[in-house]
Scaffold this motif. Sequence first.
Motif, PDB file in Angstrom:
ATOM      1  N   GLY A   3      -6.650  -2.164   4.296  1.00 53.82           N
ATOM      2  CA  GLY A   3      -5.982  -2.044   3.161  1.00 53.82           C
ATOM      3  C   GLY A   3      -6.384  -2.403   1.720  1.00 53.82           C
ATOM      4  O   GLY A   3      -5.199  -3.668   2.193  1.00 53.82           O
TER       5      GLY A   3
ATOM      6  N   GLU B 259      -3.543  -0.373  -3.124  1.00 49.09           N
ATOM      7  CA  GLU B 259      -4.235   0.842  -3.586  1.00 49.09           C
ATOM      8  C   GLU B 259      -2.924   1.857  -2.561  1.00 49.09           C
ATOM      9  O   GLU B 259      -2.251   1.440  -1.710  1.00 49.09           O
TER      10      GLU B 259
ATOM     11  N   ASN C  92       0.656  -1.320  -0.104  1.00 48.39           N
ATOM     12  CA  ASN C  92      -0.152   0.014   0.058  1.00 48.39           C
ATOM     13  C   ASN C  92       0.927   1.208  -0.193  1.00 48.39           C
ATOM     14  O   ASN C  92       1.930   1.170   0.438  1.00 48.39           O
TER      15      ASN C  92
END
Length: 358
Positions: A242, A246, A182
Amino acid sequence: MKTYLVTGGAGFIGSNFIIYMLKNYDNIKIINLDKLTYAGNLENLREIEENCNYIFLKLDICDKESIKKVFKENDIDYVVNFAAESHVDRSIEEPSIFFKTNILGTVNLLNLAKSTWETKNGFKKGKKFIQISTDEVYGSLGNTDYFTEDTPIAPNSPYASSKASADLIVKSYYHTYRIPVNITRCSNNYGPYQFPEKLIPLVINNCLLKKSIPIYGDGLNIRDWLYVEDHCRAIDVVINTGFLGEVYNIGGHNEKANIHIVNVIIKYLNENLDTTITEKLIQFVKDRKGHDRRYAIDPKKIRSELNWKPTTNFEEGIVKTINWYLKNKNWLHNLTSGDYQNYYMDMYKRQGGMYGKI
Ligand code: NAD
Ligand code: DAU
């Protein structure tokens, strides 16, 4: 028990993050890996340094062999990469170290995480590499718009371009190898343990020393301020929930012009500490080269997908921050007084490892 490799954990946000995590979880282990540049300060971690779930290693994120050993000897679940050269003005004066640490250091960590976590069919379950990035990668805004995760990357300073480069590399590793990652992009943080080269602690420190306060240009540049603990909680949420690959913007709609920030601090200190602290300390100086005009985060994605929102508003956060610096004048003093780092290194050696317990 999850093991976190936190890089840059002796800096401002990294140390707040380690303290936050160890206060909130007793079933985690944190390895703090930090080179201890001028910005790294082990004093920040005093309240948790004896915690048996915490280890400190004085290492450079560019050091391949030593970090390979750290991965080999520990079952690292999460890499949280805070380590960076972080000050825009320094990057304008001396950019090279920014490219080395912020780009090559990140590549080194990514490669080691990749080779350690890789299996025949992909990656071991439950692992993640979290790249702590910044809203500065998006460049500068006009008066009305906001940075979303889809805003094109358009960095303006050497610092911002080094962080943007690292982001692109992290993204490319996800796209190519599917390594679990992430990226978080936060707005300006403020709170305890921020080195007094950054606007808010610099203003507080200069007021206390009755030194002039340099305001770049017209003082109307806008930054979007977030209390550091809210940032730490957002990172925790991204690590746990998460979606892989992303990017998450982190901010709280707290846009303020620099001159407003300075006036708020002066007013508070004038009313609560010393009536000779006044606007007379303000000095408008030559503008920063390439100075970005406005940053403002649209935090819709992290709010709606991960249910995170900030809890400390600016009025409350700035008072907490000023009072922290007033209570911790020694911390500010030690930064300039010399050998506190040697003291800590001696202590870690006495405790039985070259640098900590590995
Ligand atoms: P900081 O300058 O206070 O701390 C950086 C830490 O990294 C220090 O402890 C330093 O010793 C360490 N470090 C530097 N080079 C290293 C190397 N080669 N190897 C190992 N350690 C090294 O920075 P900060 O303000 O705490 O920022 C932390 C991260 O968050 C950075 O990646 C920064 O880009 C990002 N960020 C900061 C803000 C902010 O407002 N401060 C906002 C968004 C994102
Ligand atoms: O937006 C996130 C970024 O915020 C982080 O990625 C960086 O690591 C962090 O340093 C910070 O960058 P800024 O350049 O926004 O922060 P700084 O505190 O240096 O400056 C804030 C604003 O205040 C900026 O518009 C420049 C201005 N300024 C700063 C200093 C140090 C002054 O006017 N006078 C000063 O002396």
